[in-house]
Design a protein around this motif. Structure first.
Motif, PDB file in Angstrom:
ATOM      1  N   PHE A 124       0.813  -1.197   0.000  1.00 22.42           N
ATOM      2  CA  PHE A 124       0.000   0.000   0.000  1.00 22.42           C
ATOM      3  C   PHE A 124       0.858   1.263   0.000  1.00 22.42           C
ATOM      4  N   GLN A 125       0.250   2.352  -0.426  1.00 23.44           N
ATOM      5  CA  GLN A 125       0.950   3.635  -0.469  1.00 23.44           C
ATOM      6  C   GLN A 125       1.433   4.068   0.918  1.00 23.44           C
ATOM      7  N   ASN A 126       0.584   3.861   1.921  1.00 22.67           N
ATOM      8  CA  ASN A 126       0.945   4.297   3.273  1.00 22.67           C
ATOM      9  C   ASN A 126       1.486   3.153   4.125  1.00 22.67           C
ATOM     10  N   PHE A 127       1.974   2.109   3.466  1.00 22.70           N
ATOM     11  CA  PHE A 127       2.727   0.999   4.054  1.00 22.70           C
ATOM     12  C   PHE A 127       1.863   0.024   4.863  1.00 22.70           C
ATOM     13  N   GLN A 128       0.941   0.537   5.689  1.00 24.04           N
ATOM     14  CA  GLN A 128       0.030  -0.303   6.474  1.00 24.04           C
ATOM     15  C   GLN A 128       0.765  -1.284   7.379  1.00 24.04           C
ATOM     16  N   LEU A 129       1.842  -0.822   7.993  1.00 21.60           N
ATOM     17  CA  LEU A 129       2.526  -1.636   8.999  1.00 21.60           C
ATOM     18  C   LEU A 129       1.884  -1.393  10.358  1.00 21.60           C
ATOM     19  N   LEU A 130       1.824  -2.430  11.186  1.00 20.70           N
ATOM     20  CA  LEU A 130       1.291  -2.257  12.534  1.00 20.70           C
ATOM     21  C   LEU A 130       2.358  -1.576  13.388  1.00 20.70           C
ATOM     22  N   GLN A 169      14.460  -5.833  14.197  1.00 20.67           N
ATOM     23  CA  GLN A 169      13.840  -5.554  15.490  1.00 20.67           C
ATOM     24  C   GLN A 169      13.412  -4.098  15.637  1.00 20.67           C
ATOM     25  N   HIS A 170      13.438  -3.341  14.553  1.00 20.72           N
ATOM     26  CA  HIS A 170      13.030  -1.944  14.605  1.00 20.72           C
ATOM     27  C   HIS A 170      11.523  -1.809  14.416  1.00 20.72           C
ATOM     28  N   LEU A 171      10.925  -0.859  15.133  1.00 23.22           N
ATOM     29  CA  LEU A 171       9.526  -0.516  14.940  1.00 23.22           C
ATOM     30  C   LEU A 171       9.387   0.377  13.707  1.00 23.22           C
ATOM     31  N   PRO A 172       8.199   0.435  13.098  1.00 22.57           N
ATOM     32  CA  PRO A 172       8.023   1.279  11.915  1.00 22.57           C
ATOM     33  C   PRO A 172       8.449   2.728  12.121  1.00 22.57           C
ATOM     34  N   LYS A 173       8.192   3.292  13.291  1.00 27.38           N
ATOM     35  CA  LYS A 173       8.549   4.698  13.533  1.00 27.38           C
ATOM     36  C   LYS A 173      10.061   4.913  13.535  1.00 27.38           C
ATOM     37  N   GLU A 179      12.356   2.360   3.924  1.00 24.97           N
ATOM     38  CA  GLU A 179      12.561   1.126   4.689  1.00 24.97           C
ATOM     39  C   GLU A 179      11.215   0.504   5.079  1.00 24.97           C
ATOM     40  N   GLN A 180      10.247   1.338   5.424  1.00 24.80           N
ATOM     41  CA  GLN A 180       8.924   0.803   5.744  1.00 24.80           C
ATOM     42  C   GLN A 180       8.304   0.109   4.533  1.00 24.80           C
ATOM     43  N   GLN A 181       8.509   0.694   3.347  1.00 24.30           N
ATOM     44  CA  GLN A 181       7.945   0.054   2.162  1.00 24.30           C
ATOM     45  C   GLN A 181       8.676  -1.241   1.842  1.00 24.30           C
TER      46      GLN A 181
END
Length: 271
Positions: A124-130, A169-173, A179-181
């Motif tokens: 998705f465009q906005n990555f949609q990671l939890l 082990q990194h969080l999305p933030k 990297e998120q994509q």
């Protein structure tokens, strides 16, 4: 559906530097002339302040195994709505729509989710990671829903394959947009799905980062032999697909190599 052993084999040969360098043997799926996706006279209407608004109207579409298809169109044309319908994330108003030969109209929400599990990936465009899950945990999610079951090593290998072995082990933030994509792409391919939907996968990225993400997406898609349905406003990205379909006035029109509409299709888009 592929076996856990086949999926394990697919991710254990990422290339010379464990990412995307060198050669990678392409997976050859059995050729089946039954479309992976088939839409006939698909219609989607919604209520608006002035009455019923028709977003998609008498739309026909066939997509076969191994194809990469771009869907383009102006803002508000209904591209994301169409993708959501094709993926069984939304319901059509009328018409016929089949995914993997199964009518989506015959399934409830849980049934559509079971049909997608392990067979369909999303970018998705906005990555949609939890946000509360690490990169590794986000990639593990589709495995938890599929017949393959949880395989931490397999998820780690896919993160390595997209160049994020140091970020598991990194969080999305804690990750950049690119990297998120990459995490989202690893998540989309971790079950070795038959079909991947990508909705503006480079839309939230700068051009240089977007180009690298596009290279990654098309490389993994080619190596995995996956069918790709891509929604984009970017003509350069669309041009990398086998076919480009333009959504206009609720219908799809095939575009030839020069970018001109192929009027011979008369709205019935076929390979």
């Amino acid at each position: 559906m592929s076996t856990p052993e086949a999926r394990k084999q697919d991710v254990e040969h990422p290339g010379q530097d464990n990412r995307l360098q060198g050669t990678h043997e392409q997976t050859h799926r059995p050729q089946n002339r039954t479309p992976i996706l088939l839409a006939r006279q698909l219609e989607k209407t919604v209520d608006s302040g002035s009455g019923r608004l028709t977003i998609l109207n008498a739309l026909d579409l066939e997509i076969h195994a191994g194809e990469s298809v771009a869907i383009v169109g102006s803002s508000g044309a209904g591209k994301s709505t169409l993708l959501a319908l094709l993926a069984g994330l939304d319901t059509l108003t009328r018409g016929e729509l089949a995914l993997f030969g199964t009518s989506l109209s015959s399934l409830d929400e849980d049934g559509r989710a079971r049909l997608r599990a392990g067979q369909v990936g999303f970018v998705f465009q906005n990555f949609q990671l939890l946000p509360t899950l690490t990169a590794l945990e986000n990639v593990l999610l589709p495995l938890e829903l599929s017949e393959a079951g949880v395989d931490t090593r397999q998820a780690q290998q896919w993160l390595t394959r997209v160049g994020l072995e140091a970020r598991v082990q990194h969080l999305p933030k804690q990750l950049s947009g690119g990297e998120q994509q990459r995490v989202a792409i690893a998540r989309a391919f971790v079950t070795r799905p038959a079909l991947v939907f990508a909705d503006e996968p480079t839309g939230n990225l700068d051009r240089a980062t977007g180009d690298r993400i596009a290279d990654l997406l098309f490389t993994l898609n080619r190596e995995s032999g996956t069918t790709l349905v891509l929604v984009t406003h970017d003509p350069q990205l669309a041009a990398r697909c086998d076919r480009t379909l333009t959504l206009d006035d609720g219908r799809l029109h095939e575009t030839d190599a020069s970018g001109a509409p192929d009027h011979a299709t008369d709205g019935a888009v076929r390979p």
